[in-house]
Design a protein around this motif. Sequence first.
Motif, mmCIF file in Angstrom:
data_model
loop_
_atom_site.group_PDB
_atom_site.id
_atom_site.type_symbol
_atom_site.label_atom_id
_atom_site.label_comp_id
_atom_site.label_asym_id
_atom_site.label_seq_id
_atom_site.Cartn_x
_atom_site.Cartn_y
_atom_site.Cartn_z
ATOM 1 N N ASN A 79 14.401 7.673 -3.743
ATOM 2 C CA ASN A 79 15.312 8.158 -4.768
ATOM 3 C C ASN A 79 14.723 9.427 -5.381
ATOM 4 N N PRO A 80 15.313 10.586 -5.109
ATOM 5 C CA PRO A 80 14.768 11.855 -5.610
ATOM 6 C C PRO A 80 14.646 11.904 -7.132
ATOM 7 N N HIS A 81 15.470 11.123 -7.834
ATOM 8 C CA HIS A 81 15.442 11.135 -9.293
ATOM 9 C C HIS A 81 14.231 10.409 -9.854
ATOM 10 N N ARG A 82 13.538 9.637 -9.022
ATOM 11 C CA ARG A 82 12.384 8.867 -9.499
ATOM 12 C C ARG A 82 11.050 9.557 -9.227
ATOM 13 N N GLY A 83 11.086 10.656 -8.517
ATOM 14 C CA GLY A 83 9.829 11.351 -8.243
ATOM 15 C C GLY A 83 9.901 12.159 -6.968
ATOM 16 N N SER A 84 8.792 12.795 -6.648
ATOM 17 C CA SER A 84 8.738 13.658 -5.467
ATOM 18 C C SER A 84 8.639 12.827 -4.190
ATOM 19 N N LEU A 85 9.015 13.458 -3.098
ATOM 20 C CA LEU A 85 8.921 12.792 -1.800
ATOM 21 C C LEU A 85 7.462 12.543 -1.440
ATOM 22 N N ALA A 86 6.587 13.462 -1.806
ATOM 23 C CA ALA A 86 5.162 13.289 -1.528
ATOM 24 C C ALA A 86 4.620 12.033 -2.208
ATOM 25 N N SER A 87 5.027 11.803 -3.456
ATOM 26 C CA SER A 87 4.590 10.611 -4.185
ATOM 27 C C SER A 87 5.137 9.343 -3.535
ATOM 28 N N TYR A 88 6.395 9.399 -3.127
ATOM 29 C CA TYR A 88 7.021 8.250 -2.464
ATOM 30 C C TYR A 88 6.293 7.908 -1.169
ATOM 31 N N LEU A 89 6.058 8.919 -0.324
ATOM 32 C CA LEU A 89 5.390 8.689 0.956
ATOM 33 C C LEU A 89 3.957 8.197 0.757
ATOM 34 N N THR A 90 3.294 8.709 -0.252
ATOM 35 C CA THR A 90 1.929 8.269 -0.558
ATOM 36 C C THR A 90 1.916 6.793 -0.940
ATOM 37 N N THR A 91 2.847 6.403 -1.800
ATOM 38 C CA THR A 91 2.929 5.004 -2.250
ATOM 39 C C THR A 91 3.238 4.068 -1.093
ATOM 40 N N VAL A 92 4.225 4.449 -0.267
ATOM 41 C CA VAL A 92 4.613 3.608 0.877
ATOM 42 C C VAL A 92 3.453 3.474 1.859
ATOM 43 N N THR A 93 2.791 4.576 2.140
ATOM 44 C CA THR A 93 1.684 4.557 3.104
ATOM 45 C C THR A 93 0.550 3.668 2.616
ATOM 46 N N ARG A 94 0.161 3.817 1.369
ATOM 47 C CA ARG A 94 -0.916 2.983 0.830
ATOM 48 C C ARG A 94 -0.542 1.508 0.861
ATOM 49 N N SER A 95 0.705 1.211 0.555
ATOM 50 C CA SER A 95 1.169 -0.177 0.584
ATOM 51 C C SER A 95 1.087 -0.764 1.995
ATOM 52 N N ARG A 96 1.521 0.030 2.993
ATOM 53 C CA ARG A 96 1.497 -0.449 4.377
ATOM 54 C C ARG A 96 0.064 -0.569 4.887
ATOM 55 N N VAL A 97 -0.830 0.304 4.441
ATOM 56 C CA VAL A 97 -2.243 0.190 4.815
ATOM 57 C C VAL A 97 -2.802 -1.134 4.305
ATOM 58 N N ILE A 98 -2.514 -1.451 3.058
ATOM 59 C CA ILE A 98 -2.986 -2.704 2.468
ATOM 60 C C ILE A 98 -2.431 -3.902 3.236
ATOM 61 N N ASP A 99 -1.147 -3.844 3.589
ATOM 62 C CA ASP A 99 -0.522 -4.941 4.351
ATOM 63 C C ASP A 99 -1.231 -5.142 5.686
ATOM 64 N N ARG A 100 -1.520 -4.051 6.370
ATOM 65 C CA ARG A 100 -2.171 -4.157 7.683
ATOM 66 C C ARG A 100 -3.593 -4.685 7.568
ATOM 67 N N LEU A 101 -4.307 -4.222 6.554
ATOM 68 C CA LEU A 101 -5.677 -4.698 6.367
ATOM 69 C C LEU A 101 -5.696 -6.180 6.044
ATOM 70 N N ARG A 102 -4.729 -6.630 5.255
ATOM 71 C CA ARG A 102 -4.637 -8.059 4.936
ATOM 72 C C ARG A 102 -4.330 -8.866 6.193
ATOM 73 N N ALA A 103 -3.396 -8.352 7.005
ATOM 74 C CA ALA A 103 -3.029 -9.058 8.236
ATOM 75 C C ALA A 103 -4.218 -9.128 9.192
ATOM 76 N N GLN A 104 -4.959 -8.024 9.319
ATOM 77 C CA GLN A 104 -6.131 -8.018 10.190
ATOM 78 C C GLN A 104 -7.186 -8.992 9.698
ATOM 79 N N SER A 105 -7.352 -9.056 8.375
ATOM 80 C CA SER A 105 -8.331 -9.968 7.790
ATOM 81 C C SER A 105 -7.951 -11.413 8.063
ATOM 82 N N THR A 106 -6.663 -11.719 7.916
ATOM 83 C CA THR A 106 -6.183 -13.079 8.167
ATOM 84 C C THR A 106 -6.354 -13.460 9.624
#
Length: 200
Positions: A79-106
């Motif tokens: 949603n462009p009204h909630r912030g920049s695309l760079a911020s959005y992509l950064t947030t999504v990427t960090r979230s997916r990194v955490i998900d993958r690390l958790r899955a690998q750990s499990t």
Amino acid sequence: MTRAIDATNQAVRSVMEHKADGALVARLWEGDVSALASLYDRYGSLVYGIALKGLQRVSEAEDLTQEVFLRLMRTRSYNPHRGSLASYLTTVTRSRVIDRLRAQSTQQKYLNQWHQNQSGVDAATPMKHITQQEQRALVREALTTLKAQQREVLELSYYEGQSQRDIAERLGVPLGTVKSWARRGLLQLRKQLDVLKEDL
């Protein structure tokens, strides 16, 4: 005075970039694939850099980068009204990194437990060991309990010897999706095998 002018120019550039990003995303959602290429040119290195720093593996970082941009295209969650695309992509990427690390750990935890259980089997009681034929039968029975996508990926990998990249091309899905199906399938397969072995 110079600093004030620089700050003003920077603010103007940010507004212009934000509008340009919004226009590209809108084109992307309308089906313009060239917009995806433009967005990747702008932010691919940002996403890849975050992914590589978190996952520490080039192949994993490349897969995740592709996954993030496909998510942008398919989910329309930006949603462009909630912030920049760079911020959005950064947030999504960090979230997916955490998900993958958790899955690998499990997954690693289950594998470690399985190896410990195997090493703890009493070698003096061979009657407790199941034959290779029985093991294969158990695996095939356990495979029938998996979701269709998970079962197909594992069968293509283990029985036909195909790589995950080959499987992705054959099924027409992203490599990251194949890896996710394989990971979840393996975890579910292990649980089912433990249940079946208890019934022997």
